[in-house]
Design an enzyme around this catalytic site. Structure first.
Site, PDB file in Angstrom:
ATOM      1  N   TYR A 220       0.848  -1.193   0.000  1.00  0.00           N
ATOM      2  CA  TYR A 220       0.000   0.000   0.000  1.00  0.00           C
ATOM      3  C   TYR A 220       0.882   1.241   0.000  1.00  0.00           C
ATOM      4  O   TYR A 220       2.006   1.234   0.496  1.00  0.00           O
ATOM      5  CB  TYR A 220      -0.939   0.033   1.211  1.00  0.00           C
ATOM      6  CG  TYR A 220      -0.230   0.306   2.536  1.00  0.00           C
ATOM      7  CD1 TYR A 220      -0.211   1.587   3.073  1.00  0.00           C
ATOM      8  CD2 TYR A 220       0.429  -0.710   3.227  1.00  0.00           C
ATOM      9  CE1 TYR A 220       0.452   1.847   4.277  1.00  0.00           C
ATOM     10  CE2 TYR A 220       1.089  -0.456   4.415  1.00  0.00           C
ATOM     11  CZ  TYR A 220       1.097   0.826   4.942  1.00  0.00           C
ATOM     12  OH  TYR A 220       1.758   1.072   6.113  1.00  0.00           O
ATOM     13  N   TYR A 248       9.547  -1.656   3.815  1.00  0.00           N
ATOM     14  CA  TYR A 248       8.971  -0.391   4.279  1.00  0.00           C
ATOM     15  C   TYR A 248       9.698   0.769   3.616  1.00  0.00           C
ATOM     16  O   TYR A 248      10.935   0.798   3.583  1.00  0.00           O
ATOM     17  CB  TYR A 248       9.097  -0.283   5.800  1.00  0.00           C
ATOM     18  CG  TYR A 248       8.326   0.862   6.417  1.00  0.00           C
ATOM     19  CD1 TYR A 248       7.010   0.692   6.836  1.00  0.00           C
ATOM     20  CD2 TYR A 248       8.905   2.122   6.558  1.00  0.00           C
ATOM     21  CE1 TYR A 248       6.301   1.748   7.389  1.00  0.00           C
ATOM     22  CE2 TYR A 248       8.200   3.176   7.120  1.00  0.00           C
ATOM     23  CZ  TYR A 248       6.894   2.984   7.526  1.00  0.00           C
ATOM     24  OH  TYR A 248       6.186   4.028   8.063  1.00  0.00           O
ATOM     25  N   PHE A 313       2.871   9.520   5.000  1.00  0.00           N
ATOM     26  CA  PHE A 313       3.302   8.868   3.771  1.00  0.00           C
ATOM     27  C   PHE A 313       4.080   7.623   4.161  1.00  0.00           C
ATOM     28  O   PHE A 313       5.007   7.687   4.977  1.00  0.00           O
ATOM     29  CB  PHE A 313       4.215   9.749   2.908  1.00  0.00           C
ATOM     30  CG  PHE A 313       4.914   8.941   1.838  1.00  0.00           C
ATOM     31  CD1 PHE A 313       4.321   8.753   0.607  1.00  0.00           C
ATOM     32  CD2 PHE A 313       6.117   8.299   2.100  1.00  0.00           C
ATOM     33  CE1 PHE A 313       4.939   7.957  -0.360  1.00  0.00           C
ATOM     34  CE2 PHE A 313       6.743   7.509   1.135  1.00  0.00           C
ATOM     35  CZ  PHE A 313       6.147   7.339  -0.093  1.00  0.00           C
ATOM     36  N   GLU A 314       3.723   6.510   3.566  1.00  0.00           N
ATOM     37  CA  GLU A 314       4.516   5.291   3.692  1.00  0.00           C
ATOM     38  C   GLU A 314       4.102   4.333   2.590  1.00  0.00           C
ATOM     39  O   GLU A 314       2.944   4.307   2.175  1.00  0.00           O
ATOM     40  CB  GLU A 314       4.372   4.628   5.073  1.00  0.00           C
ATOM     41  CG  GLU A 314       2.971   4.302   5.485  1.00  0.00           C
ATOM     42  CD  GLU A 314       2.851   3.830   6.940  1.00  0.00           C
ATOM     43  OE1 GLU A 314       3.870   3.741   7.646  1.00  0.00           O
ATOM     44  OE2 GLU A 314       1.707   3.544   7.361  1.00  0.00           O
ATOM     45  N   ILE A 315       5.071   3.608   2.079  1.00  0.00           N
ATOM     46  CA  ILE A 315       4.817   2.514   1.143  1.00  0.00           C
ATOM     47  C   ILE A 315       5.343   1.260   1.824  1.00  0.00           C
ATOM     48  O   ILE A 315       6.522   1.208   2.188  1.00  0.00           O
ATOM     49  CB  ILE A 315       5.515   2.727  -0.209  1.00  0.00           C
ATOM     50  CG1 ILE A 315       4.982   3.984  -0.896  1.00  0.00           C
ATOM     51  CG2 ILE A 315       5.310   1.515  -1.116  1.00  0.00           C
ATOM     52  CD1 ILE A 315       5.685   4.334  -2.196  1.00  0.00           C
TER      53      ILE A 315
END
Length: 420
Positions: A220, A248, A313-315
């Site tokens: 995500y 991460y 914000f993070e993927i």
């Protein structure tokens, strides 16, 4: 008041003694916590800050901020890997990664979230057409859904969060909760008295990745209404994560409000004392335990630096959250009530979790994704970035909140530093 049964009283005393021992250990310069978890240590690093030097905090702040400016001023392009996946000729026929864009949003935030989505579409998603998942504890309105469908290139899923997953558990001691929230509010801890904020932090810490809709996805990209994005991305960031074995990805790292996480680290140590094998031998321990720049924060948080990746914000790979080390740990945290008796945020929870239970080399600093969430900005010296000032971070009086320098100094290998 009825007396406490003797057996329960003995257990409470025992738990208090164990907690006290752990707190003494984490704050003692002569006691290495690696000794507690020796059976899990297969590498040279220990769960203790390994870079103590005698410098005034003010000096450390200036040195770290200069380092950050120097890093951000260095010209970069995109990750130097030979497996970047470029935009396809036809995004609708593209074999996408198993990933989604994700936002927790309310109907009244339509204008803000549309503004941010337009930027994400222009910079990235119009080239790949990844789907979006919109989460809300209330039903979405027709106006909201039609407004979103008008600006997204991928499928939009509008999902309701079940009350059982969102609302605080009924076993929370409401009297204690109210007392503790009033205390935090008196210490100017933001959102301390807003139960909905506590619900959000808890949900993003231990619930969202098991939502029925999100169970179908692995990766995500989390974004927030009102955030700004500055840099064009001409490669698939999800495929980058997948092909380069990253768990991460982050952009900004900060110190947290220390009063909000006073017992997060002690509770974590309690868990690790009972589950030493969960600790990863190449974890990001120095990032979590640094005590030079803001030693008062480390002291108030009982050994935790409060450094965290800013999770607006993070993927990330949700399978990490679904794994036994993280899920068992965060379930233990939840059982202590700290999401409501304090104000544990999902950002420090994600950061402590990935810092302890994952290989630090699988954590990626996306220096080519510039964005802003007031009052912090990340703007690299990258030709694809525009409408932001190179090396901009924040106001002068907030320089001491920079944790990016700690990540660079203590956790990044040379290959990671040179990936751009």
């Amino acid at each position: 008041m009825a007396s406490i049964p003797r057996k329960i009283a003995r257990l409470m005393v025992f738990a208090l003694i164990v907690s006290t021992i752990i707190l003494v250990a984490v704050n003692s310069s002569s006691f290495g916590l690696g000794g507690w978890f020796g059976s899990a240590q297969t590498g040279p690093r220990k769960l203790v800050f390994s870079n103590n030097k005698s410098k005034p905090p003010e000096k450390v702040v200036e040195e770290n901020y200069k380092l950050l400016q120097d890093v951000l001023m260095k010209p970069i392009l995109e990750p130097k890997t030979d497996n970047l996946v470029r935009p396809p000729a036809d995004p609708d026929q593209y074999d996408r990664a198993n990933a989604t864009m994700l936002v927790l949003v309310r109907n009244r935030e339509l204008g803000q979230v549309v503004r941010t989505i337009k930027q994400i579409e222009k910079k990235f998603n119009s080239k790949f057409h990844y789907p979006y998942v919109f989460l809300n504890e209330k039903p979405f309105t027709d106006k909201f859904m039609s407004g979103i469908k008008a600006v997204v290139s991928g499928t939009a899923y509008f999902e309701h969060i079940d009350a059982a997953d969102w609302e605080q558990p009924d076993w929370i001691d409401v009297k204690k909760q109210n007392q503790d929230m009033r205390q935090l509010d008196s210490e100017n801890v933001g959102y301390a008295k807003q139960v909905s904020y506590h619900n959000m932090c808890r949900y993003y810490s231990l619930g969202f990745y098991n939502h029925p809709r999100l169970r179908q996805f692995k990766y995500y990209w989390r974004f927030e209404p009102g955030t700004d994005y500055y840099c064009d991305l001409n490669y698939d960031v999800f495929k980058f994560m997948e092909l380069n074995n990253k768990t991460y990805g982050f952009v900004i790292a900060l110190y947290d409000v220390e009063q909000s996480v006073r017992t997060l680290w002690p509770r974590t140590l309690e868990y690790l004392a009972a589950n030493p094998a969960a600790l990863h031998p190449n974890g990001a321990y120095d990032f979590l335990l640094e005590n030079q720049q803001n030693p008062h924060k480390t002291k108030e948080a009982n050994g935790y630096s409060t450094c965290h990746f800013w999770s607006n914000f993070e993927i990330a790979d949700m399978d990490f959250y679904r794994s036994k080390p993280y899920s068992d740990w965060v379930s233990y945290l939840d059982s202590t009530g700290g999401f409501y008796y304090e104000r544990w945020g999902d950002a420090p929870v994600h950061s402590v979790g990935v810092g302890l239970f994952e290989d630090r080399d699988k954590i990626h600093w996306f220096r080519d994704i510039g964005y802003k969430h007031q009052p912090y900005t990340l703007c690299s010296n990258c030709p694809t970035c525009s409408k932001c000032k190179t090396a901009e971070f924040t106001y002068d009086h907030l320089k001491d909140q920079n944790c990016l320098a700690n990540w660079w100094k203590y956790e990044m290998s040379e290959s990671q530093r040179n990936i751009y």
